[in-house]
Structures are given as C-alpha cells and as structure tokens.
Write an enzyme that holds these catalytic residues in place. Sequence first.
Site, PDB file in Angstrom:
ATOM      1  N   LEU A 113       0.958  -0.909   0.170  1.00  0.00           N
ATOM      2  CA  LEU A 113      -0.038   0.185   0.104  1.00  0.00           C
ATOM      3  C   LEU A 113       0.951   1.249   0.105  1.00  0.00           C
ATOM      4  CD1 LEU A 113      -2.879  -0.864   2.568  1.00  0.00           C
ATOM      5  CD2 LEU A 113      -3.025  -0.690   0.212  1.00  0.00           C
ATOM      6  N   ASP A 114       0.559   2.326  -0.724  1.00  0.00           N
ATOM      7  CA  ASP A 114       1.349   3.356  -0.732  1.00  0.00           C
ATOM      8  C   ASP A 114       1.430   3.800   0.640  1.00  0.00           C
ATOM      9  OD1 ASP A 114       1.277   3.231  -3.510  1.00  0.00           O
ATOM     10  OD2 ASP A 114      -0.463   4.396  -3.536  1.00  0.00           O
ATOM     11  N   ALA A 115       2.294   4.870   0.887  1.00  0.00           N
ATOM     12  CA  ALA A 115       2.696   5.411   2.255  1.00  0.00           C
ATOM     13  C   ALA A 115       1.528   6.294   2.660  1.00  0.00           C
ATOM     14  CB  ALA A 115       4.046   6.053   2.084  1.00  0.00           C
ATOM     15  N   GLU A 116       0.872   6.883   1.723  1.00  0.00           N
ATOM     16  CA  GLU A 116      -0.204   7.644   2.091  1.00  0.00           C
ATOM     17  C   GLU A 116      -1.800   7.079   2.051  1.00  0.00           C
ATOM     18  OE1 GLU A 116       0.668   8.859  -2.210  1.00  0.00           O
ATOM     19  OE2 GLU A 116       1.717   7.779  -0.423  1.00  0.00           O
ATOM     20  N   THR A 117      -1.720   5.825   1.661  1.00  0.00           N
ATOM     21  CA  THR A 117      -2.878   4.846   1.667  1.00  0.00           C
ATOM     22  C   THR A 117      -3.094   3.974   3.059  1.00  0.00           C
ATOM     23  OG1 THR A 117      -2.810   4.880  -0.650  1.00  0.00           O
ATOM     24  CG2 THR A 117      -4.287   3.132   0.450  1.00  0.00           C
TER      25      THR A 117
END
Length: 257
Positions: A113-117
């Site tokens: 998962l992306d860091a911001e997700t």
Amino acid sequence: MSAQNPADAEGVRLQKVLANAGVASRRVCEQYIVEGRVRVNGQVVTELGTRIDPASDLVDVDGTAIQLDATKRYIMLNKPTGVVSSMKDEQGRPDLRRYTREWPERLYNVGRLDAETSGLLVLTNDGDLAHVLAHPSFGVTKVYIAKVDGRVTAQTIARLVKGVELEDGPIAADKARLLGTEGGTSLVELTLHSGRNRIVRRMMAEVGHPVVDLVRRQFGPLHLGTLPAGRARELTTVERGALLTIARRSTPDPEHD
C-alpha cells in the site's frame, strides 16, 4: 492419498488433527467425519480411525481448507498513513517492523500500500499463499474506499467500469459505485484485482477526481472490520481457511489431484 486406515499405527488421528487446528472439539470433529464433511487430499473420509500426516496431507471441512502447518503465521494489519509497505526502509521512514515484534517468525507483507494509503495489509511467512494473493493473474480482488475531489457522476462510475487508458495501458474496475457526496468531495468504492502501482489514485485522476484519502477495506475474503489503524491481529481459523482455500484452488498440487 496418504491417509492411513485404522489398523496402521503411523500418522495422527484425523479428529485429533482437526481439533488441534481449532476446527472444533474432538467430539464435534468426529461428527463432521462421520457426516462426510471432511476430505483428505480431495477424498471424503468417514472412518473415525483414519490417520494422516499433517505435514503433507491436505484437509478441508465443508470445502474450506484447514491450516495444519503450525509454523505458518497469518496477520492482518490496518496500516496507518505515513508508513511504508516494507520491513526495512532504507530512507529511515516508518516501516512495518513495529507491527510484527510480538511474533517470532520473520514476516513479510503481501503486496503493498502506498505510504499515504491506509488499510488492510496481510503479513505472513507463507510464500506460496503470498504469491497467489499478490499476483493479479489469480484474480484476488481488493476493495478500496476513495474520498475524491469533486462530485462524481453516474457517467464517471460507468467509465471506471468500462475502462480508462493510463500510461501503462488500459485498466477497468471490476466494480465501482458512488457511496455519497458531501460538499466538494465524493466517496467512491472501487473493486480491483490489478496489482499495478498507485492504480486507484491514477484511475481517479484520469477521470478528473484526484484522491484526497484512500483506504483498502477488503483483500480477497478478508474484511478490515473494526480493526483500528496501527493495530495488527492474527487471522481467525475461518479467515485462514478462506485464504488457504483460494491458494489451493489456484495452485493445485499434482500429487493430490
């Protein structure tokens, strides 16, 4: 099939194996066997004295795989935003190690998962299962809730399902639906089996609705439920069975066909 008959002293009694795996009490497991609800290597077993080898035999109850290998660990994490999907980040950013300290096994994340997700991430030491869950060819779906800029229309939802063209090729959502609008934002639920990087963010940007906030709520048969952000827990017996059932159907063992 390597299940042994009652006269053979080798192996472990099937009802004991099932009880040890957390299926039910030994008496209830015996009832399952007698009722023909238990299969060993794809064959129904109804004899109570049957012995099996938990290290090599595949067992399912009512079609759901049972985990017999106690060395395998399966963890659900609600990854917070700001944490990278890595066990060790070379740039020193917050990583996943802080969530695995209570388990002695060396765990790794299934996909990213992306860091911001934020949202559901599976951690395991089962490489075969991880391959099936992460590889898009096996069709394991993920469900995301995206808060996006602007008021999303029914036409936009239809376009997401029909497919959009991105720089790395076309992509279509398996399912999409509008959950609601508030002020200048909308909530969209997207179901995808793609493993492409930042795919939800790129799809929504392509249709003119950049993502403000993104969370993954489901991964295959797993649901995030009420697990708080930053918390991890072991999968339940039912959840493990659901994952293992997917893995066995996707990667059949030729010895047990």
